[in-house]
Design a protein around this motif. Structure first.
Motif, PDB file in Angstrom:
ATOM      1  N   GLY A  21       0.836  -1.202   0.000  1.00  0.00           N
ATOM      2  CA  GLY A  21       0.000   0.000   0.000  1.00  0.00           C
ATOM      3  C   GLY A  21       0.871   1.252   0.000  1.00  0.00           C
ATOM      4  O   GLY A  21       2.043   1.227   0.369  1.00  0.00           O
ATOM      5  N   ALA A  22       0.272   2.377  -0.417  1.00  0.00           N
ATOM      6  CA  ALA A  22       1.035   3.616  -0.625  1.00  0.00           C
ATOM      7  C   ALA A  22       1.331   4.334   0.686  1.00  0.00           C
ATOM      8  O   ALA A  22       0.416   4.610   1.467  1.00  0.00           O
ATOM      9  CB  ALA A  22       0.251   4.548  -1.540  1.00  0.00           C
ATOM     10  N   LYS A  23       2.596   4.684   0.868  1.00  0.00           N
ATOM     11  CA  LYS A  23       2.990   5.507   2.022  1.00  0.00           C
ATOM     12  C   LYS A  23       2.131   6.774   2.084  1.00  0.00           C
ATOM     13  O   LYS A  23       1.588   7.117   3.136  1.00  0.00           O
ATOM     14  CB  LYS A  23       4.466   5.910   1.895  1.00  0.00           C
ATOM     15  N   ASN A  24       2.022   7.464   0.963  1.00  0.00           N
ATOM     16  CA  ASN A  24       1.357   8.762   0.986  1.00  0.00           C
ATOM     17  C   ASN A  24      -0.159   8.656   1.090  1.00  0.00           C
ATOM     18  O   ASN A  24      -0.845   9.665   1.159  1.00  0.00           O
ATOM     19  CB  ASN A  24       1.777   9.598  -0.227  1.00  0.00           C
ATOM     20  N   SER A  25      -0.653   7.420   1.093  1.00  0.00           N
ATOM     21  CA  SER A  25      -2.064   7.231   1.411  1.00  0.00           C
ATOM     22  C   SER A  25      -2.202   6.789   2.863  1.00  0.00           C
ATOM     23  O   SER A  25      -2.960   7.361   3.634  1.00  0.00           O
ATOM     24  CB  SER A  25      -2.675   6.187   0.482  1.00  0.00           C
ATOM     25  N   VAL A  26      -1.436   5.776   3.237  1.00  0.00           N
ATOM     26  CA  VAL A  26      -1.689   5.144   4.538  1.00  0.00           C
ATOM     27  C   VAL A  26      -1.496   6.129   5.695  1.00  0.00           C
ATOM     28  O   VAL A  26      -2.236   6.078   6.688  1.00  0.00           O
ATOM     29  CB  VAL A  26      -0.817   3.874   4.701  1.00  0.00           C
ATOM     30  N   LEU A  27      -0.560   7.046   5.563  1.00  0.00           N
ATOM     31  CA  LEU A  27      -0.333   8.003   6.659  1.00  0.00           C
ATOM     32  C   LEU A  27      -1.582   8.858   6.866  1.00  0.00           C
ATOM     33  O   LEU A  27      -1.971   9.167   7.998  1.00  0.00           O
ATOM     34  CB  LEU A  27       0.879   8.886   6.356  1.00  0.00           C
ATOM     35  N   LYS A  28      -2.230   9.220   5.774  1.00  0.00           N
ATOM     36  CA  LYS A  28      -3.434  10.046   5.856  1.00  0.00           C
ATOM     37  C   LYS A  28      -4.627   9.214   6.310  1.00  0.00           C
ATOM     38  O   LYS A  28      -5.514   9.694   7.010  1.00  0.00           O
ATOM     39  CB  LYS A  28      -3.771  10.706   4.519  1.00  0.00           C
ATOM     40  N   LEU A  29      -4.652   7.931   5.903  1.00  0.00           N
ATOM     41  CA  LEU A  29      -5.741   7.046   6.351  1.00  0.00           C
ATOM     42  C   LEU A  29      -5.650   6.859   7.864  1.00  0.00           C
ATOM     43  O   LEU A  29      -6.666   6.813   8.564  1.00  0.00           O
ATOM     44  CB  LEU A  29      -5.660   5.694   5.641  1.00  0.00           C
ATOM     45  N   MET A  30      -4.413   6.757   8.364  1.00  0.00           N
ATOM     46  CA  MET A  30      -4.228   6.621   9.818  1.00  0.00           C
ATOM     47  C   MET A  30      -4.751   7.870  10.521  1.00  0.00           C
ATOM     48  O   MET A  30      -5.403   7.788  11.569  1.00  0.00           O
ATOM     49  CB  MET A  30      -2.745   6.382  10.154  1.00  0.00           C
ATOM     50  N   ALA A  31      -4.478   9.033   9.940  1.00  0.00           N
ATOM     51  CA  ALA A  31      -4.978  10.288  10.539  1.00  0.00           C
ATOM     52  C   ALA A  31      -6.499  10.345  10.450  1.00  0.00           C
ATOM     53  O   ALA A  31      -7.173  10.779  11.386  1.00  0.00           O
ATOM     54  CB  ALA A  31      -4.358  11.485   9.821  1.00  0.00           C
ATOM     55  N   ALA A  32      -7.045   9.878   9.330  1.00  0.00           N
ATOM     56  CA  ALA A  32      -8.511   9.912   9.146  1.00  0.00           C
ATOM     57  C   ALA A  32      -9.215   9.036  10.176  1.00  0.00           C
ATOM     58  O   ALA A  32     -10.358   9.318  10.556  1.00  0.00           O
ATOM     59  CB  ALA A  32      -8.869   9.463   7.730  1.00  0.00           C
ATOM     60  N   ALA A  33      -8.521   7.992  10.646  1.00  0.00           N
ATOM     61  CA  ALA A  33      -9.129   7.104  11.653  1.00  0.00           C
ATOM     62  C   ALA A  33      -9.526   7.906  12.893  1.00  0.00           C
ATOM     63  O   ALA A  33     -10.475   7.550  13.607  1.00  0.00           O
ATOM     64  CB  ALA A  33      -8.154   5.992  12.026  1.00  0.00           C
ATOM     65  N   LEU A  34      -8.803   9.018  13.160  1.00  0.00           N
ATOM     66  CA  LEU A  34      -9.096   9.841  14.344  1.00  0.00           C
ATOM     67  C   LEU A  34     -10.526  10.378  14.326  1.00  0.00           C
ATOM     68  O   LEU A  34     -11.070  10.756  15.367  1.00  0.00           O
ATOM     69  CB  LEU A  34      -8.140  11.041  14.394  1.00  0.00           C
ATOM     70  N   LEU A  35     -11.110  10.418  13.136  1.00  0.00           N
ATOM     71  CA  LEU A  35     -12.441  11.024  13.007  1.00  0.00           C
ATOM     72  C   LEU A  35     -13.548  10.165  13.604  1.00  0.00           C
ATOM     73  O   LEU A  35     -14.665  10.645  13.777  1.00  0.00           O
ATOM     74  CB  LEU A  35     -12.737  11.309  11.523  1.00  0.00           C
ATOM     75  N   ALA A  36     -13.271   8.889  13.874  1.00  0.00           N
ATOM     76  CA  ALA A  36     -14.329   8.017  14.416  1.00  0.00           C
ATOM     77  C   ALA A  36     -13.861   7.316  15.675  1.00  0.00           C
ATOM     78  O   ALA A  36     -12.791   6.713  15.694  1.00  0.00           O
ATOM     79  CB  ALA A  36     -14.727   6.980  13.370  1.00  0.00           C
ATOM     80  N   GLU A  37     -14.680   7.390  16.708  1.00  0.00           N
ATOM     81  CA  GLU A  37     -14.379   6.640  17.931  1.00  0.00           C
ATOM     82  C   GLU A  37     -14.530   5.143  17.630  1.00  0.00           C
ATOM     83  O   GLU A  37     -15.432   4.747  16.891  1.00  0.00           O
ATOM     84  CB  GLU A  37     -15.383   7.065  19.009  1.00  0.00           C
ATOM     85  N   GLY A  38     -13.630   4.320  18.159  1.00  0.00           N
ATOM     86  CA  GLY A  38     -13.706   2.875  17.906  1.00  0.00           C
ATOM     87  C   GLY A  38     -12.479   2.397  17.138  1.00  0.00           C
ATOM     88  O   GLY A  38     -11.508   3.139  16.990  1.00  0.00           O
ATOM     89  N   THR A  39     -12.572   1.163  16.627  1.00  0.00           N
ATOM     90  CA  THR A  39     -11.377   0.561  16.021  1.00  0.00           C
ATOM     91  C   THR A  39     -11.432   0.547  14.499  1.00  0.00           C
ATOM     92  O   THR A  39     -12.281  -0.122  13.904  1.00  0.00           O
ATOM     93  CB  THR A  39     -11.195  -0.879  16.546  1.00  0.00           C
ATOM     94  N   THR A  40     -10.523   1.259  13.882  1.00  0.00           N
ATOM     95  CA  THR A  40     -10.376   1.245  12.422  1.00  0.00           C
ATOM     96  C   THR A  40      -9.200   0.340  12.073  1.00  0.00           C
ATOM     97  O   THR A  40      -8.164   0.379  12.735  1.00  0.00           O
ATOM     98  CB  THR A  40     -10.155   2.679  11.894  1.00  0.00           C
ATOM     99  N   THR A  41      -9.397  -0.480  11.033  1.00  0.00           N
ATOM    100  CA  THR A  41      -8.332  -1.395  10.609  1.00  0.00           C
ATOM    101  C   THR A  41      -7.921  -1.047   9.180  1.00  0.00           C
ATOM    102  O   THR A  41      -8.773  -0.905   8.299  1.00  0.00           O
ATOM    103  CB  THR A  41      -8.839  -2.857  10.660  1.00  0.00           C
ATOM    104  N   LEU A  42      -6.625  -0.904   8.994  1.00  0.00           N
ATOM    105  CA  LEU A  42      -6.104  -0.636   7.644  1.00  0.00           C
ATOM    106  C   LEU A  42      -5.347  -1.854   7.150  1.00  0.00           C
ATOM    107  O   LEU A  42      -4.564  -2.458   7.903  1.00  0.00           O
ATOM    108  CB  LEU A  42      -5.187   0.595   7.671  1.00  0.00           C
ATOM    109  N   LEU A  43      -5.591  -2.205   5.897  1.00  0.00           N
ATOM    110  CA  LEU A  43      -4.956  -3.377   5.294  1.00  0.00           C
ATOM    111  C   LEU A  43      -3.912  -2.920   4.276  1.00  0.00           C
ATOM    112  O   LEU A  43      -3.987  -1.804   3.759  1.00  0.00           O
ATOM    113  CB  LEU A  43      -6.011  -4.237   4.580  1.00  0.00           C
ATOM    114  N   ASP A  44      -2.994  -3.827   3.973  1.00  0.00           N
ATOM    115  CA  ASP A  44      -1.949  -3.549   2.984  1.00  0.00           C
ATOM    116  C   ASP A  44      -1.097  -2.344   3.411  1.00  0.00           C
ATOM    117  O   ASP A  44      -0.812  -1.441   2.621  1.00  0.00           O
ATOM    118  CB  ASP A  44      -2.563  -3.309   1.602  1.00  0.00           C
ATOM    119  N   VAL A  45      -0.721  -2.352   4.661  1.00  0.00           N
ATOM    120  CA  VAL A  45       0.080  -1.247   5.217  1.00  0.00           C
ATOM    121  C   VAL A  45       1.565  -1.571   5.015  1.00  0.00           C
ATOM    122  O   VAL A  45       2.024  -2.644   5.386  1.00  0.00           O
ATOM    123  CB  VAL A  45      -0.219  -1.095   6.731  1.00  0.00           C
TER     124      VAL A  45
END
Ligand code: EPU
Length: 428
Positions: A21-45
């Motif tokens: 998975g893309a560095k320049n995507s996953v870093l932002k996806l990790m930040a986007a997880a902050l928008l929702a309380e609970g557990t977000t899972t990212l694949l292909d990191v």
């Protein structure tokens, strides 16, 4: 002890690689997880240093983060109440830390993020990030090295025009706007595949974003987002780096988990250089059986030629038949690395944002210093075709963006090893 990559030039690279998975995507996806309380899972990191830095940053904000390297997943457990300060010690290690600004402001009504400053590829402005947030009703001040943004009330949707399709500013404003009151329209946005990826994830979380892949994003604010599981888009810059590796070494590489449609101009340039590119179901294959022809390039925001492949193409042009003009329109100091390439015998003359590269049949190995991720990749590629030994210092830059780079290169037949050396950095 200093770590370095020892590259012995000469061989063709042949075989298969799998892109993560893309560095320049996953870093932002990790930040986007902050928008929702609970557990977000990212694949292909990808297993890269920047993911570790981002994970540490999220932990300091109050999240629990676990990175499973074997399964290439990251789980982020976001609490109801977050801290909202990103300290300088992490931001200085990774400029992309700024991407927590929008989500923190949306979630906490406040965000304090250390100013990242410039770096080895040039000054990295934040004016469009700040102006966009102000347009949505936030206050923003710069105090004691921190950008402090706050809003007593919920942010309000508005019309935001970007002067330039900045990737970072698009992401900051987008992530701040998803839970704003009413509708936000952001015009002249960046259209990179990584922006589409974040929009797809945000929509799966319950956001209402339309216009994906166009220059205008329309965001109807929602009250709250829910956590999701999301697969990261493949890294087009890593895939493009492998494509150049095939061409520069006159090799034959099958690049899996890659999307040719995200690399159209770059692949077209490689075909002009003499390569054969075949599209496969899950990637593409690049083969080359002659000395490449020099190719002109002009970097531009997507779908233009990516600045993150510019150093790799300069390396290619350095051994190509003919001369090429390379124009860099994104980062003012991205030609800094050509002084290192010159140590290998490359003939590159820069003037402002243009570089004239005259191809030479041969380069000769020497110690060189990587100054940023892509410069590091360009120097390794040049080392693969230089006569003798090239020692690439500044390995941590390469580790920030390329997962398992050395192992993949070895599997393809490169003579490369990672070693530690007692001596200090090479003398210039
Ligand atoms: N800019 C401003 N003001 C702003 C925002 C940007 O002047 O408010 C300027 C920058 O100084 C720069 C240009 O606009 O000269 C482009 O910046 P942009 O915001 O588009 O880039 P970024 O978000 O800082 C991301 C990638 C870079 C990639 C660029 C362009 C991440 C973490 N970084 O940077 O990736 O080169 O987009 O595609 O996503 C790399 O991976 O090696 C890398 C540098």
């Amino acid at each position: 002890m200093v770590e370095l990559l020892k590259v012995v030039g000469g061989g063709r690279l042949v075989g298969e690689v799998h892109v993560t998975g893309a560095k320049n995507s996953v870093l932002k996806l990790m930040a986007a997880a902050l928008l929702a309380e609970g557990t977000t899972t990212l694949l292909d990191v990808p297993d890269i240093l920047d993911v570790e830095i981002m994970a540490e940053l999220l932990r300091r904000l109050g999240c629990e983060v676990s990175h499973n390297r074997i399964q290439s997943t990251v789980e982020i457990c976001v609490p109801a109440v977050l801290d909202h300060r990103a300290d300088y010690d992490l931001v200085r290690r990774m400029r992309a830390s700024i991407c927590v600004l929008g989500p923190l402001l949306a979630r906490c009504g406040a965000a304090e993020v250390a100013l990242p400053g410039g770096d080895n590829i040039g000054s990295r402005g934040l004016d469009m990030h700040v102006e966009g947030l102000i347009k949505l009703g936030a206050q923003a001040v710069n105090e004691h090295g921190y950008l402090i943004a706050s809003s007593k009330q919920r942010l309000r949707g508005d019309l935001v025009y970007l002067d330039f399709p900045s990737v970072g500013a698009t992401e900051t404003i987008l992530m701040a706007a998803v839970t704003a009151l009413g509708t936000t329209v952001i015009d002249n946005v960046a259209r990179e595949p990584e922006i589409i990826d974040i929009c797809i994830m945000l929509n799966a979380m319950g956001a209402q974003i339309s216009g994906l892949g166009t220059s205008t994003l329309t965001i109807d604010g929602v009250d709250a987002l829910q956590p999701v599981t999301h697969r990261t888009v493949p890294d087009r810059i890593v895939a493009g780096t492998w494509a150049v590796a095939a061409v520069i070494t006159q090799g034959d590489i099958t690049i899996r988990n890659a999307r040719a449609e995200h690399l159209q101009i770059a692949l077209d340039k490689l075909v002009t250089a003499g390569a054969v590119v075949s599209i496969l179901d899950d990637g593409f294959r690049v083969s080359m059986n002659q000395r490449p022809l020099a190719v002109d390039i002009v970097t531009l925001p997507y779908p233009g030629f990516p600045t993150d492949l510019q150093p790799q193409f300069i390396a290619l042009n350095a051994i190509a038949d003919g001369a090429a003009l390379v124009t860099e329109n994104l980062f003012e100091a991205r030609f800094r690395f050509v002084q290192e390439l010159a140590r290998l015998g490359a003939d590159v003359r820069t003037d402002g944002h243009h570089a004239l590269v005259r191809g030479h049949q041969k380069l000769s190995g020497a110690p060189v210093e990587a100054t940023d991720i892509r410069a590091g990749a360009g120097l390794v590629l040049a080392g693969l075709v230089a006569e003798g030994v090239t020692s690439v210092y500044g390995v941590s830059h390469i580790d920030r963006g390329y997962a398992g780079f050395v192992q993949d290169l070895q599997r393809l037949g490169a003579d490369i090893s990672r070693i530690e050396e007692d001596a200090l950095k090479p003398q210039g």
